[in-house]
Design a protein around this motif. Structure first.
Motif, mmCIF file in Angstrom:
data_model
loop_
_atom_site.group_PDB
_atom_site.id
_atom_site.type_symbol
_atom_site.label_atom_id
_atom_site.label_comp_id
_atom_site.label_asym_id
_atom_site.label_seq_id
_atom_site.Cartn_x
_atom_site.Cartn_y
_atom_site.Cartn_z
ATOM 1 N N MET A 83 53.325 3.956 -12.369
ATOM 2 C CA MET A 83 53.709 2.920 -12.086
ATOM 3 C C MET A 83 54.307 3.393 -11.007
ATOM 4 S SD MET A 83 53.613 -0.044 -12.627
ATOM 5 C CE MET A 83 54.271 -0.831 -11.619
ATOM 6 N N SER A 84 54.635 4.960 -11.024
ATOM 7 C CA SER A 84 55.786 4.951 -10.532
ATOM 8 C C SER A 84 54.712 5.744 -8.981
ATOM 9 C CB SER A 84 56.202 6.256 -10.218
ATOM 10 O OG SER A 84 55.711 7.543 -11.042
ATOM 11 N N ILE A 85 53.189 6.262 -9.684
ATOM 12 C CA ILE A 85 52.306 6.636 -8.715
ATOM 13 C C ILE A 85 52.478 5.744 -7.694
ATOM 14 C CG2 ILE A 85 50.020 7.406 -8.356
ATOM 15 C CD1 ILE A 85 50.288 9.079 -10.669
ATOM 16 N N TYR A 86 51.766 4.123 -7.899
ATOM 17 C CA TYR A 86 51.230 3.120 -7.331
ATOM 18 C C TYR A 86 52.684 2.882 -6.846
ATOM 19 C CZ TYR A 86 49.413 -1.664 -6.675
ATOM 20 O OH TYR A 86 49.380 -2.847 -5.443
ATOM 21 N N ASP A 87 53.840 2.949 -6.964
ATOM 22 C CA ASP A 87 55.017 2.104 -5.575
ATOM 23 C C ASP A 87 55.111 3.184 -5.298
ATOM 24 O OD1 ASP A 87 55.090 -0.281 -7.563
ATOM 25 O OD2 ASP A 87 56.798 0.926 -9.363
ATOM 26 N N ASN A 88 54.344 4.286 -4.670
ATOM 27 C CA ASN A 88 55.087 5.726 -4.014
ATOM 28 C C ASN A 88 54.068 5.859 -3.528
ATOM 29 O OD1 ASN A 88 57.699 6.878 -5.176
ATOM 30 N ND2 ASN A 88 56.301 8.000 -6.214
ATOM 31 N N PHE A 89 52.611 5.120 -3.481
ATOM 32 C CA PHE A 89 51.392 5.444 -3.097
ATOM 33 C C PHE A 89 52.181 3.643 -1.441
ATOM 34 C CE2 PHE A 89 47.246 3.817 -1.172
ATOM 35 C CZ PHE A 89 46.799 3.991 -1.142
ATOM 36 N N ILE A 90 52.319 2.379 -1.825
ATOM 37 C CA ILE A 90 52.966 1.663 -1.293
ATOM 38 C C ILE A 90 53.897 2.299 -0.132
ATOM 39 C CG2 ILE A 90 53.803 -0.521 -1.195
ATOM 40 C CD1 ILE A 90 52.424 -1.036 -3.979
ATOM 41 N N LYS A 91 55.280 2.743 -1.192
ATOM 42 C CA LYS A 91 55.918 3.308 -0.945
ATOM 43 C C LYS A 91 56.203 3.857 1.362
ATOM 44 C CE LYS A 91 58.642 5.124 -2.637
ATOM 45 N NZ LYS A 91 60.706 5.585 -3.683
ATOM 46 N N HIS A 92 55.810 5.527 0.583
ATOM 47 C CA HIS A 92 55.562 6.075 1.054
ATOM 48 C C HIS A 92 54.488 6.265 2.349
ATOM 49 C CE1 HIS A 92 58.017 8.849 -1.149
ATOM 50 N NE2 HIS A 92 57.055 8.665 -1.730
ATOM 51 N N ASP A 93 54.396 6.516 3.597
ATOM 52 C CA ASP A 93 53.889 6.515 4.425
ATOM 53 C C ASP A 93 53.804 7.880 5.681
ATOM 54 O OD1 ASP A 93 55.936 6.762 7.466
ATOM 55 O OD2 ASP A 93 57.293 5.658 6.250
ATOM 56 N N ILE A 94 52.678 7.692 5.651
ATOM 57 C CA ILE A 94 52.275 9.534 6.439
ATOM 58 C C ILE A 94 53.144 9.709 7.269
ATOM 59 C CG2 ILE A 94 51.063 8.576 7.978
ATOM 60 C CD1 ILE A 94 50.087 11.871 5.503
#
Length: 290
Positions: A55-66
């Motif tokens: 869940m944290s991987i998925y949430d972080n992928f959505i949340k973080h921008d390059i």
């Protein structure tokens, strides 16, 4: 999004190098999908793996921008290179599941020199290691070899000290992120290498030294090198992991000769039985570097 930036984003989301390789094996066109499709495919992949961080991987992928990731790296003064970049070390590309992202400080061009030799051995290295390296390094200097090691106590530390003393190109491979250090005794050498050589890691800058990182790190030490010199090693030591990595990667393995009565070189003798080349003089190594 640039593919190297995508790898970087996945790493910051919390995925390991192996998981990213698996993701692209599962969905080979992942890099060409739009943002929404990537989120859907990532979620699908995560349902198929065993991890407490799904869940944290998925949430972080959505949340973080390059952009914010690049800004943070700049604040930390840590640079990165992606495997799809032409400056990525060619030898390292050859290994199984190479780091998709390498974080570094120092002169990255040193990693392109294929006249590279890893020098590793026991953390409890004796005067035998130091004396052998003292005799061997002048010849290594003449051949302009790049010395690679892991910045651990013992043989690694001695290898880097001799490289610095001879003003030779040297690369240290960390088993943790650049914001941490272990052990304390090699910190000064590391700072010198950041200025005069190269310090690399596949771990996110804030990741701490964990036990399982160091065996993973060893495949990069041998992966960056044309050959690996073992100075002293006990049976089933951490050095044997590097030896096995080197053999798997089709690298030359060299060992100092040892006594059957000395536990510090029993690992050397076993490696010699398995095909490693016994080093009596620098010529035994240099002749393989053309």
């Amino acid at each position: 999004m640039d593919i190297n930036h995508l790898y970087l984003k996945l790493r910051f989301a919390g995925m390991t190098t192996r998981q990213i390789h698996q993701l692209f094996n599962y969905e080979c066109d992942f890099g060409s999908y739009n943002k929404r499709e990537q989120q859907y495919k990532l979620k699908s992949y995560l349902t198929k793996i065993k991890s407490t961080k799904k869940m944290s991987i998925y949430d972080n992928f959505i949340k973080h921008d390059i952009e914010s990731i690049l800004l943070q790296l700049d604040r930390w003064k840590v640079k990165f290179i992606g495997i799809k970049n032409t400056a990525y070390p060619n030898l390292l590309r050859e290994i199984f599941e190479p780091p998709l992202i390498l974080f570094y400080k120092g002169n990255l061009s040193l990693a392109q020199n294929e006249q590279s030799l890893a020098v590793v051995g026991s953390r409890q290295a004796t005067s035998y290691t130091n004396e052998a390296l003292r005799i061997l390094f002048p010849s290594f200097k003449k051949r302009n070899l790049t010395i690679v090691s892991g910045l651990a106590e013992g043989a690694d530390k001695l290898a880097h000290q001799h490289a610095l003393a001879h003003h030779m190109p040297a690369i240290a491979v960390l088993g943790f992120g650049h914001l941490n250090h272990y052990p304390k005794t090699t910190y000064v050498i590391r700072k010198q290498l950041e200025q005069k050589g190269l310090v690399v890691s596949e771990y996110l800058p804030y990741q701490k030294p964990l036990k399982h990182h160091f065996p993973e790190r060893n495949r990069i030490i041998s992966g960056l090198s044309k050959g690996v010199l073992i100075t002293e090693s006990t049976i089933n030591s951490g050095t044997s992991i590097t030896t096995n990595c080197a053999l798997d990667q089709n690298r030359e393995v060299y060992v100092l000769p040892g006594s059957i009565f000395n536990k510090m070189t029993m690992g050397n003798l076993i490696s010699a039985q398995e095909g490693a080349k016994i080093v009596i003089s620098a010529k035994d190594i240099i002749e393989d570097y053309h």
